[in-house]
Design a protein around this motif. Structure first.
Motif, PDB file in Angstrom:
ATOM      1  N   GLY A   1      -2.750 -11.857 -51.907  1.00 51.92           N
ATOM      2  CA  GLY A   1      -3.490 -13.042 -52.325  1.00 51.92           C
ATOM      3  C   GLY A   1      -4.851 -13.172 -51.646  1.00 51.92           C
ATOM      4  O   GLY A   1      -5.525 -14.198 -51.783  1.00 51.92           O
ATOM      5  N   THR A   2      -5.253 -12.151 -50.911  1.00 52.27           N
ATOM      6  CA  THR A   2      -6.579 -12.136 -50.287  1.00 52.27           C
ATOM      7  C   THR A   2      -7.132 -10.719 -50.428  1.00 52.27           C
ATOM      8  O   THR A   2      -6.426  -9.812 -50.877  1.00 52.27           O
ATOM      9  N   SER A   3      -8.392 -10.562 -50.018  1.00 55.81           N
ATOM     10  CA  SER A   3      -8.956  -9.209 -50.039  1.00 55.81           C
ATOM     11  C   SER A   3      -8.556  -8.470 -48.763  1.00 55.81           C
ATOM     12  O   SER A   3      -8.107  -9.078 -47.787  1.00 55.81           O
ATOM     13  N   VAL A   4      -8.756  -7.181 -48.778  1.00 46.95           N
ATOM     14  CA  VAL A   4      -8.449  -6.348 -47.595  1.00 46.95           C
ATOM     15  C   VAL A   4      -9.346  -6.722 -46.416  1.00 46.95           C
ATOM     16  O   VAL A   4      -9.000  -6.486 -45.261  1.00 46.95           O
TER      17      VAL A   4
ATOM     18  N   HIS B   1      -6.478  -6.664 -38.867  1.00 51.91           N
ATOM     19  CA  HIS B   1      -6.455  -5.196 -38.829  1.00 51.91           C
ATOM     20  C   HIS B   1      -5.224  -4.680 -38.097  1.00 51.91           C
ATOM     21  O   HIS B   1      -4.917  -3.509 -38.149  1.00 51.91           O
ATOM     22  N   ARG B   2      -4.527  -5.572 -37.381  1.00 52.92           N
ATOM     23  CA  ARG B   2      -3.325  -5.142 -36.679  1.00 52.92           C
ATOM     24  C   ARG B   2      -2.036  -5.489 -37.427  1.00 52.92           C
ATOM     25  O   ARG B   2      -0.942  -5.192 -36.972  1.00 52.92           O
ATOM     26  N   GLY B   3      -2.198  -6.145 -38.573  1.00 50.72           N
ATOM     27  CA  GLY B   3      -1.014  -6.492 -39.363  1.00 50.72           C
ATOM     28  C   GLY B   3      -0.426  -5.275 -40.056  1.00 50.72           C
ATOM     29  O   GLY B   3      -1.054  -4.227 -40.138  1.00 50.72           O
ATOM     30  N   LYS B   4       0.779  -5.465 -40.562  1.00 48.84           N
ATOM     31  CA  LYS B   4       1.505  -4.347 -41.170  1.00 48.84           C
ATOM     32  C   LYS B   4       0.739  -3.722 -42.333  1.00 48.84           C
ATOM     33  O   LYS B   4       0.674  -2.496 -42.454  1.00 48.84           O
ATOM     34  N   TYR B   5       0.144  -4.559 -43.184  1.00 51.90           N
ATOM     35  CA  TYR B   5      -0.468  -4.014 -44.399  1.00 51.90           C
ATOM     36  C   TYR B   5      -1.674  -3.137 -44.076  1.00 51.90           C
ATOM     37  O   TYR B   5      -1.840  -2.066 -44.638  1.00 51.90           O
ATOM     38  N   PHE B   6      -2.499  -3.606 -43.160  1.00 53.23           N
ATOM     39  CA  PHE B   6      -3.669  -2.804 -42.809  1.00 53.23           C
ATOM     40  C   PHE B   6      -3.243  -1.530 -42.078  1.00 53.23           C
ATOM     41  O   PHE B   6      -3.760  -0.441 -42.346  1.00 53.23           O
TER      42      PHE B   6
ATOM     43  N   ASP C   1      -0.450   0.088 -42.336  1.00 55.50           N
ATOM     44  CA  ASP C   1       0.111   1.029 -43.327  1.00 55.50           C
ATOM     45  C   ASP C   1      -1.008   1.732 -44.085  1.00 55.50           C
ATOM     46  O   ASP C   1      -0.931   2.925 -44.363  1.00 55.50           O
ATOM     47  N   MET C   2      -2.055   0.964 -44.398  1.00 57.36           N
ATOM     48  CA  MET C   2      -3.176   1.534 -45.146  1.00 57.36           C
ATOM     49  C   MET C   2      -3.858   2.640 -44.334  1.00 57.36           C
ATOM     50  O   MET C   2      -4.112   3.731 -44.855  1.00 57.36           O
ATOM     51  N   ILE C   3      -4.125   2.380 -43.033  1.00 57.51           N
ATOM     52  CA  ILE C   3      -4.837   3.420 -42.259  1.00 57.51           C
ATOM     53  C   ILE C   3      -3.934   4.621 -41.971  1.00 57.51           C
ATOM     54  O   ILE C   3      -4.418   5.740 -41.845  1.00 57.51           O
TER      55      ILE C   3
ATOM     56  N   LEU D   1     -12.243   1.741 -48.223  1.00 50.77           N
ATOM     57  CA  LEU D   1     -12.915   2.497 -49.288  1.00 50.77           C
ATOM     58  C   LEU D   1     -12.833   4.005 -49.043  1.00 50.77           C
ATOM     59  O   LEU D   1     -12.630   4.777 -49.977  1.00 50.77           O
ATOM     60  N   CYS D   2     -12.978   4.412 -47.782  1.00 51.77           N
ATOM     61  CA  CYS D   2     -12.822   5.840 -47.473  1.00 51.77           C
ATOM     62  C   CYS D   2     -11.428   6.311 -47.882  1.00 51.77           C
ATOM     63  O   CYS D   2     -11.267   7.402 -48.446  1.00 51.77           O
ATOM     64  N   GLY D   3     -10.428   5.481 -47.606  1.00 59.11           N
ATOM     65  CA  GLY D   3      -9.057   5.831 -47.995  1.00 59.11           C
ATOM     66  C   GLY D   3      -8.930   6.031 -49.497  1.00 59.11           C
ATOM     67  O   GLY D   3      -8.270   6.962 -49.964  1.00 59.11           O
ATOM     68  N   LEU D   4      -9.588   5.161 -50.258  1.00 57.68           N
ATOM     69  CA  LEU D   4      -9.552   5.317 -51.722  1.00 57.68           C
ATOM     70  C   LEU D   4     -10.233   6.615 -52.149  1.00 57.68           C
ATOM     71  O   LEU D   4      -9.776   7.298 -53.076  1.00 57.68           O
ATOM     72  N   VAL D   5     -11.327   6.966 -51.466  1.00 54.09           N
ATOM     73  CA  VAL D   5     -12.042   8.206 -51.807  1.00 54.09           C
ATOM     74  C   VAL D   5     -11.156   9.429 -51.498  1.00 54.09           C
ATOM     75  O   VAL D   5     -11.069  10.366 -52.306  1.00 54.09           O
ATOM     76  N   PHE D   6     -10.454   9.399 -50.363  1.00 54.37           N
ATOM     77  CA  PHE D   6      -9.589  10.544 -50.023  1.00 54.37           C
ATOM     78  C   PHE D   6      -8.496  10.704 -51.085  1.00 54.37           C
ATOM     79  O   PHE D   6      -8.210  11.794 -51.549  1.00 54.37           O
ATOM     80  N   LYS D   7      -7.894   9.582 -51.461  1.00 47.08           N
ATOM     81  CA  LYS D   7      -6.836   9.612 -52.478  1.00 47.08           C
ATOM     82  C   LYS D   7      -7.393  10.144 -53.799  1.00 47.08           C
ATOM     83  O   LYS D   7      -6.774  10.969 -54.467  1.00 47.08           O
ATOM     84  N   HIS D   8      -8.581   9.679 -54.128  1.00 47.17           N
ATOM     85  CA  HIS D   8      -9.232  10.117 -55.361  1.00 47.17           C
ATOM     86  C   HIS D   8      -9.444  11.638 -55.359  1.00 47.17           C
ATOM     87  O   HIS D   8      -9.161  12.322 -56.348  1.00 47.17           O
TER      88      HIS D   8
END
Ligand SMILES: *Cc1c(COP(=O)(O)O)cnc(C)c1O
Length: 360
Positions: free
Chosen positions: A33-36, A41-46, A48-50, A246-253
């Motif tokens: 319900g919010t943006s990244v 930055h220490r929460g689970k979602y972030f 997991d993303m890094i 965004l870097c993560g999205l580029v790597f996945k791409h």
């Protein structure tokens, strides 16, 4: 709207698919319900993303297990200082191979922290050419040997890895990282600002071999200390969260489009097309020797400044943006990083042909 192709040297193009994904999930990332940008930055979602981001990068770039991956701030210039602070602490001197603007600036910055010996490896007799890459006879008297794989301003790229024997090799790969396969095991440290070939500005990739971590000089600020950053997941302070995402999205791409092997093929095909066209006529000139022609930054010029200015102005009107060369060199520069589609290069060549006909 005419199709726009952006040849900017940096900050540079980001794949359209990546920008669309970021746009789609901007207001509601991971069902939060919010943006990244608005979460801890220490929460689970972030976190997991890094974790996924590093995993994807390791797979993409074939990073060996005995290397740490850091995402820092301060750009490549920050690393110009961080490298000597972290590495120049034993023999007290470093060797800098200089073949253009950035390798020269890196050497100057390092000289504030350690003794620097510079060797000019650029032969500019006729065409720009790097003609010496074997330093195995002298390298081991230095804490490390530094070079720049791709000189972004002149478009001079070094494809072979310098031979430094058992010495530590450090490379600024800001403008050709992830453009082609690299044998990372030959390097001690690799660093790159993100804004050329990975994502937006504000984040810097540093890949460091484990044994080089933990020897920073005592006065090294924590944010520049590889050991401190490695221990704290590159989060000794608040990281640039959106740039990291965004870097993560580029790597996945890249991974979903055939990895680096496919990216390298696309990059070589684009560069070959453009250099073949430059070779085929006398209206435009490129001054880089065949074996050092960058596959990321293609520099060219006409016979005079007025014509160059006219070229850039008319190209911009035709939707071909940011072709003006760097101010230290003049002329034109087409930066054709990973995100530039081959259609952009084809459109550029078509424009160049037309311009040459009209102005010959
Ligand atoms: C752009 C560039 C730099 C400077 O990068 P910053 O992130 O702005 O410090 C350094 N080295 C190379 C090779 C570059 O292309």
């Amino acid at each position: 709207m005419t199709q726009i192709f952006n040849f900017s040297a940096g900050p540079a193009m980001i794949p359209t698919a990546v920008l669309e994904q970021a746009q789609a999930e901007l207001l509601n990332w991971q069902e939060q319900g919010t943006s990244v940008m608005e979460i801890s930055h220490r929460g689970k979602y972030f976190m997991d993303m890094i974790t996924q981001c590093e995993k994807d990068l390791r797979q993409l770039f074939h990073i060996p297990d005995n290397y740490k991956v850091l995402f820092l701030q301060g750009g490549a210039r920050g690393q110009f200082a961080a490298v000597p602070m972290n590495l120049a602490n034993n023999k007290g001197k470093a060797l800098y191979l200089v073949n253009g603007h950035w390798s020269s600036v890196a050497a100057k910055e390092a000289a504030s922290f350690t003794q620097v010996d510079e060797i000019n490896i650029l032969n500019s007799d006729r065409m720009l050419r790097v003609d010496r890459l074997d330093f195995s006879d002298i390298a081991e008297q230095y804490d490390y040997v530094h070079y720049c794989t791709n000189e972004t301003i002149s478009g001079v790229e070094i494809f072979d890895v310098p031979n430094v024997g058992n010495a530590v090799l450090v490379a600024d790969m800001s403008s050709d990282i992830l453009s082609r396969h690299i044998d990372i095991s030959k390097f001690g440290v690799i660093y790159a600002g993100a804004q050329k070939n990975m994502g937006p500005s504000g984040i810097t990739l540093v890949i460091v071999r484990d044994d080089l971590i933990g020897n920073a000089r005592q006065e090294t600020p924590s944010i520049w200390n590889y050991a401190v950053q490695a221990k704290s997941d590159s989060m000794i302070n608040t990281p640039p969260t959106f740039a990291w995402y965004l870097c993560g999205l580029v790597f996945k791409h890249l991974l979903t489009h055939g990895g680096l092997e496919a990216a390298e093929q696309r990059n070589r095909a684009k560069a070959e097309l453009l250099y073949n066209y430059l070779n085929s006529n006398t209206f435009y000139h490129n001054y880089v020797a065949e074996e050092n022609r960058s596959i990321m930054n293609v520099t060219f010029t006409t016979d005079n400044h007025e014509l160059n200015a006219k070229f850039v102005a008319e190209a911009t009107k035709a939707g071909l943006q940011a072709l003006k060369g760097h101010k230290v060199l003049g002329g034109m520069r087409a930066s054709i990083y990973n995100a530039m589609p081959i259609e952009g290069v084809q459109a550029l060549i078509a424009f160049m042909q037309k311009f040459a006909q009209e102005n010959a």
